[in-house]
Design an enzyme around this catalytic site. Structure first.
Site, PDB file in Angstrom:
ATOM      1  N   CYS A   2      10.885 -23.473  39.137  1.00 13.66           N
ATOM      2  CA  CYS A   2      10.827 -24.708  38.368  1.00 13.66           C
ATOM      3  C   CYS A   2      11.657 -25.781  39.060  1.00 13.66           C
ATOM      4  O   CYS A   2      12.460 -25.507  39.940  1.00 13.66           O
ATOM      5  CB  CYS A   2      11.366 -24.471  36.965  1.00 13.66           C
ATOM      6  SG  CYS A   2      10.567 -23.097  36.101  1.00 13.66           S
ATOM      7  N   ARG A  27       7.277 -27.656  42.729  1.00 13.62           N
ATOM      8  CA  ARG A  27       7.977 -26.435  42.348  1.00 13.62           C
ATOM      9  C   ARG A  27       7.387 -25.790  41.094  1.00 13.62           C
ATOM     10  O   ARG A  27       7.785 -24.691  40.706  1.00 13.62           O
ATOM     11  CB  ARG A  27       9.456 -26.723  42.116  1.00 13.62           C
ATOM     12  CG  ARG A  27      10.173 -27.308  43.321  1.00 13.62           C
ATOM     13  CD  ARG A  27      11.628 -27.575  42.995  1.00 13.62           C
ATOM     14  NE  ARG A  27      12.321 -26.337  42.689  1.00 13.62           N
ATOM     15  CZ  ARG A  27      12.892 -25.547  43.585  1.00 13.62           C
ATOM     16  NH1 ARG A  27      12.867 -25.879  44.858  1.00 13.62           N
ATOM     17  NH2 ARG A  27      13.497 -24.440  43.237  1.00 13.62           N
ATOM     18  N   TRP A  74       7.234 -23.724  36.211  1.00 11.65           N
ATOM     19  CA  TRP A  74       6.335 -22.670  36.658  1.00 11.65           C
ATOM     20  C   TRP A  74       6.642 -21.477  35.770  1.00 11.65           C
ATOM     21  O   TRP A  74       7.729 -20.911  35.830  1.00 11.65           O
ATOM     22  CB  TRP A  74       6.563 -22.338  38.130  1.00 11.65           C
ATOM     23  CG  TRP A  74       5.576 -21.362  38.692  1.00 11.65           C
ATOM     24  CD1 TRP A  74       4.361 -21.634  39.240  1.00 11.65           C
ATOM     25  CD2 TRP A  74       5.726 -19.932  38.789  1.00 11.65           C
ATOM     26  NE1 TRP A  74       3.749 -20.479  39.664  1.00 11.65           N
ATOM     27  CE2 TRP A  74       4.561 -19.417  39.394  1.00 11.65           C
ATOM     28  CE3 TRP A  74       6.732 -19.045  38.412  1.00 11.65           C
ATOM     29  CZ2 TRP A  74       4.375 -18.062  39.637  1.00 11.65           C
ATOM     30  CZ3 TRP A  74       6.549 -17.684  38.640  1.00 11.65           C
ATOM     31  CH2 TRP A  74       5.376 -17.209  39.256  1.00 11.65           C
ATOM     32  N   ASN A 100      16.081 -23.012  35.850  1.00  8.42           N
ATOM     33  CA  ASN A 100      15.183 -22.503  36.882  1.00  8.42           C
ATOM     34  C   ASN A 100      15.666 -21.112  37.250  1.00  8.42           C
ATOM     35  O   ASN A 100      16.786 -20.953  37.734  1.00  8.42           O
ATOM     36  CB  ASN A 100      15.202 -23.416  38.113  1.00  8.42           C
ATOM     37  CG  ASN A 100      14.483 -22.794  39.310  1.00  8.42           C
ATOM     38  OD1 ASN A 100      13.573 -21.998  39.148  1.00  8.42           O
ATOM     39  ND2 ASN A 100      14.905 -23.162  40.504  1.00  8.42           N
ATOM     40  N   GLY A 101      14.837 -20.098  37.009  1.00  9.75           N
ATOM     41  CA  GLY A 101      15.242 -18.733  37.333  1.00  9.75           C
ATOM     42  C   GLY A 101      14.754 -17.759  36.288  1.00  9.75           C
ATOM     43  O   GLY A 101      13.873 -18.065  35.475  1.00  9.75           O
ATOM     44  N   GLU A 487      -3.620 -16.237  58.224  1.00  8.81           N
ATOM     45  CA  GLU A 487      -3.151 -17.518  57.708  1.00  8.81           C
ATOM     46  C   GLU A 487      -4.324 -18.410  57.283  1.00  8.81           C
ATOM     47  O   GLU A 487      -4.266 -19.085  56.253  1.00  8.81           O
ATOM     48  CB  GLU A 487      -2.294 -18.223  58.755  1.00  8.81           C
ATOM     49  CG  GLU A 487      -1.803 -19.612  58.385  1.00  8.81           C
ATOM     50  CD  GLU A 487      -0.912 -19.654  57.170  1.00  8.81           C
ATOM     51  OE1 GLU A 487      -0.662 -20.767  56.664  1.00  8.81           O
ATOM     52  OE2 GLU A 487      -0.459 -18.588  56.691  1.00  8.81           O
ATOM     53  N   LYS A 491      -4.933 -19.830  53.461  1.00  7.14           N
ATOM     54  CA  LYS A 491      -5.072 -21.245  53.129  1.00  7.14           C
ATOM     55  C   LYS A 491      -6.322 -21.487  52.274  1.00  7.14           C
ATOM     56  O   LYS A 491      -6.291 -22.245  51.308  1.00  7.14           O
ATOM     57  CB  LYS A 491      -5.154 -22.094  54.404  1.00  7.14           C
ATOM     58  CG  LYS A 491      -3.851 -22.309  55.087  1.00  7.14           C
ATOM     59  CD  LYS A 491      -2.906 -23.164  54.254  1.00  7.14           C
ATOM     60  CE  LYS A 491      -1.456 -22.825  54.558  1.00  7.14           C
ATOM     61  NZ  LYS A 491      -0.979 -21.577  54.008  1.00  7.14           N
ATOM     62  N   GLU A 494      -5.852 -20.045  48.726  1.00  7.87           N
ATOM     63  CA  GLU A 494      -4.804 -20.767  48.005  1.00  7.87           C
ATOM     64  C   GLU A 494      -5.318 -22.038  47.352  1.00  7.87           C
ATOM     65  O   GLU A 494      -4.986 -22.323  46.197  1.00  7.87           O
ATOM     66  CB  GLU A 494      -3.674 -21.173  48.966  1.00  7.87           C
ATOM     67  CG  GLU A 494      -2.607 -20.131  49.218  1.00  7.87           C
ATOM     68  CD  GLU A 494      -1.516 -20.688  50.105  1.00  7.87           C
ATOM     69  OE1 GLU A 494      -0.339 -20.485  49.767  1.00  7.87           O
ATOM     70  OE2 GLU A 494      -1.816 -21.332  51.124  1.00  7.87           O
ATOM     71  N   HIS A 510     -14.550  -1.116  60.627  1.00  6.00           N
ATOM     72  CA  HIS A 510     -13.961  -0.071  59.794  1.00  6.00           C
ATOM     73  C   HIS A 510     -13.919  -0.499  58.324  1.00  6.00           C
ATOM     74  O   HIS A 510     -12.924  -0.272  57.634  1.00  6.00           O
ATOM     75  CB  HIS A 510     -12.562   0.276  60.301  1.00  6.00           C
ATOM     76  CG  HIS A 510     -12.561   0.800  61.692  1.00  6.00           C
ATOM     77  ND1 HIS A 510     -12.848   2.107  62.008  1.00  6.00           N
ATOM     78  CD2 HIS A 510     -12.339   0.166  62.884  1.00  6.00           C
ATOM     79  CE1 HIS A 510     -12.787   2.271  63.320  1.00  6.00           C
ATOM     80  NE2 HIS A 510     -12.486   1.111  63.877  1.00  6.00           N
ATOM     81  N   LYS A 609       5.786 -24.229  45.257  1.00  6.58           N
ATOM     82  CA  LYS A 609       6.214 -24.314  46.647  1.00  6.58           C
ATOM     83  C   LYS A 609       7.365 -23.376  46.977  1.00  6.58           C
ATOM     84  O   LYS A 609       7.334 -22.634  47.938  1.00  6.58           O
ATOM     85  CB  LYS A 609       6.624 -25.756  46.955  1.00  6.58           C
ATOM     86  CG  LYS A 609       7.000 -26.002  48.410  1.00  6.58           C
ATOM     87  CD  LYS A 609       5.777 -25.975  49.276  1.00  6.58           C
ATOM     88  CE  LYS A 609       6.096 -26.216  50.733  1.00  6.58           C
ATOM     89  NZ  LYS A 609       4.902 -26.042  51.549  1.00  6.58           N
TER      90      LYS A 609
END
Length: 614
Positions: A2, A27, A74, A100-101, A487, A491, A494, A510, A609
């Protein structure tokens, strides 16, 4: 994850907090809230949704005040809704808190508080904390500062908090453990935030609280910092910020993500500047130099990270083993810390994090540090927790990255890791002077090659239009470009919410080959440098099953152009540096597809983020 903002001074706190929340919305953006204290009492507004939804809710008659706090969330405990949004009030309504936490032992504390007659409105652990503080404050008849300290010595978990009493409009108490918190110091005013961006236009003086520290922000007085555990006073170090306001604005781009993709030639150049002296045949890095013996004599390197930073670590594994000839293990930080890893004093652990606050990476490096390993940090945020916890390290100098999906952070991390590997290889005598200078010259040329590549992405836009409605993508790469495939797939999933997977190209046979048909777009990273003939064979295998091939190839490649359905040409470079080039069209492909699908590319759903919770 957050974002928290606070203000205490003489100006109207409302625009300071709202603008600060907008800058911290990367965040978390499940819900938002604000609490302002003025002469007529407490004004509080909060709601599910983004900061813009909060603004609409408080549009008329909210009032002003010279002290207040705000939060963008968040969700961890409790679904995103108006009740679970912060700030939270205590039962009496006197204390107001943002957090935040995660408070891990909130359930047992809540049970005890209910037994003492406390009632709860939300499902959050944060409301438990504010009521615990009030319970202690009232029972022991002590100050808010002392009650906060006593409460935090009872809780288990991570937190960055700001709390005030409605009865005292001149004071905010803040504290930190595991989640970031910075106090900006202005002329007769204070700013509180998760990072420095909310107050850049007001002051460049900042104090970053360390774990287990708390501070009292009081009008007309100097900042007072103390240890939560011992109550001993701590002399705060005031940082002079070098970040500017322009760097955290969009600068004419429609999205932060696109701006940050286009900034990569500059961010890599800034990361290399003063360190890569190609004309002199030198690498100059103070963080590396101070621990040269440890780096040169390490039995192995362990690289830890999460998400995109883990992919940068995978690229580094190829670079370090290829050039520096030292064993490398790349670990998910979240798994590393829980599997009782074997670590010795001869190990060097490289912790990678854009924010420098990633909870799992922080915990993993602390574990390795306790076992005697040398810890080297690579992060982008000056003064962050990882930067302070490590023995040595290097900043990436990528500038603020606001878009949730990392782009320039990845390439800047790979650039720094390349420098370190080259420095070790050179000092071990593994490269001739000619080879070393060739590597330096080619790395030095990367920013210009990226700049040229970014002059036009018409082909990427065209391909995006064709495949924007696909349900699945497969990404294939070999050697140095296998992590790039991972990566690229990350992306896409996401920000566009299309399912995508990355694989080593040879592993397609495979399992994943069973998925390939005329509806499956397959992105193949196939520059001339590397295992070119093998990747051509893999493309032929995809085409034999009617798969649609999108190939990233070196300029002028005609062989793959005849096989693939579409090609995206990139500038050629040495294989060791190819990930710095080949990853960029994949970022653009993801961006354009997401925009065409109507997705919010800067704030993808369920993501944030800076992941400061486990």
């Amino acid at each position: 994850m957050c974002g928290i903002v606070g203000y205490l001074g003489e100006r109207n706190a409302v625009p300071v907090i709202i603008n600060g929340l907008k800058r911290l919305e990367y965040r978390g953006y499940d819900s938002a809230g604000i609490a302002i204290l003025n002469g007529s009492g407490l004004k509080l507004a909060k709601c599910k949704g983004k900061v813009s939804d909060l603004e609409n809710k408080m549009a008329s008659g909210f009032g002003e005040g010279t002290m207040g706090i705000g939060h963008t969330r968040w969700a961890t405990h409790g679904v995103p809704n108006d009740l679970n949004a912060h700030p939270h009030k205590s039962s009496s309504g006197d204390l107001v808190l943002i957090h935040n936490g995660i408070i891990e032992n909130y359930a047992s504390i809540k049970e005890a508080l209910i037994a003492r007659g406390c009632s709860f409105r939300s499902e959050t652990d944060t409301e438990v904390l504010v009521n615990l503080i009030e319970d202690i404050k009232d029972a022991e008849n002590i100050s808010l500062e002392k009650a906060v300290r006593a409460a935090l010595n009872q809780v288990i978990g991570a937190y960055a908090i700001a709390v005030f009493s409605v009865k005292n409009p001149d004071q905010i108490v803040v504290a930190k453990k595991g989640s970031p918190l910075v106090v900006g110091i202005g002329e007769d005013e204070f700013f509180i935030a998760s990072d420095a961006t909310p107050f850049l236009e007001y002051t460049k003086k900042a104090v970053y609280l360390e774990d287990d520290e708390m501070a009292v922000v009081q009008k007309g007085k100097e900042l007072k910092v103390r240890s939560i555990k011992s109550n001993k006073p701590i002399d705060p170090y005031v940082h002079q910020l070098k970040m500017d306001l322009e760097s955290i604005e969009k600068g004419g781009y429609p999205h932060f993500m696109l701006k940050e993709i286009y900034e990569q030639s500059k961010s890599i150049q800034d990361t290399l500047r003063g360190r890569l002296l190609a004309d002199k045949g030198m690498i100059k890095m103070s963080g590396v130099f101070d621990y040269h013996d440890k780096l040169l004599n390490a039995d192995r390197f362990i690289i830890i990270g999460c998400g995109t930073s883990w992919h940068a670590g995978l690229v580094a594994e190829y670079i370090f083993e290829d050039l520096a000839r030292v064993p490398v293990e790349v670990e998910y930080a979240s798994e590393f810390r829980y599997r009782n890893p074997i670590i010795t004093e001869k190990d060097v652990v490289i912790a990678i994090s854009q924010s420098g606050e990633t909870a799992d990476t922080l915990a993993a490096l602390k574990l390795a540090k306790e076992k005697g390993a040398t810890i080297f940090g690579i992060c982008n945020v000056v003064g962050s927790s990882i930067a302070r916890e490590t023995h040595a390290g290097a900043y990436t100098h990528a500038g603020p990255e606001i878009g949730v999906a990392s782009t320039k952070a990845f390439t800047a991390q790979v650039a720094v890791l390349s420098l370190i590997a080259l420095d070790i290889a050179n000092n071990k005598g593994l490269l001739s002077k000619t080879q070393f200078r060739q590597y330096l010259s080619e790395l030095d040329a990367i920013p210009a090659k990226i700049e040229k590549m970014l002059e036009s992405d018409a082909q990427t836009r065209y391909i995006s239009e064709l495949y924007k409605n696909a349900h699945n993508f497969l990404y294939l790469g070999r050697g140095y470009n296998f992590p790039v495939a991972l990566e690229g797939a990350l992306k896409l999933k996401e920000i566009s919410y299309i399912h995508a997977e990355g694989y080593p190209a040879a592993e397609m046979k495979h399992g994943p080959i069973a998925l390939i048909d005329e509806n499956m777009p397959v992105v193949v990273i196939a520059p001339k440098s590397g295992q070119y003939e093998k990747i051509v064979s893999n493309i032929q295998e995809v085409k034999a099953r009617n798969g649609k091939v999108i190939a990233v190839v070196s300029n002028g490649d005609s062989e793959i152009a005849q096989l693939a359905d579409h090609v995206i040409e990139v500038e050629d470079t040495l294989e060791v540096f190819s990930p710095l080039i080949t990853t960029i069209p994949l970022q653009l492909l993801s961006y354009h597809i997401a925009v065409m699908r109507g997705c919010n590319v800067d704030q993808p759903r369920n993501l944030a983020k800076s992941v400061t919770v486990e």
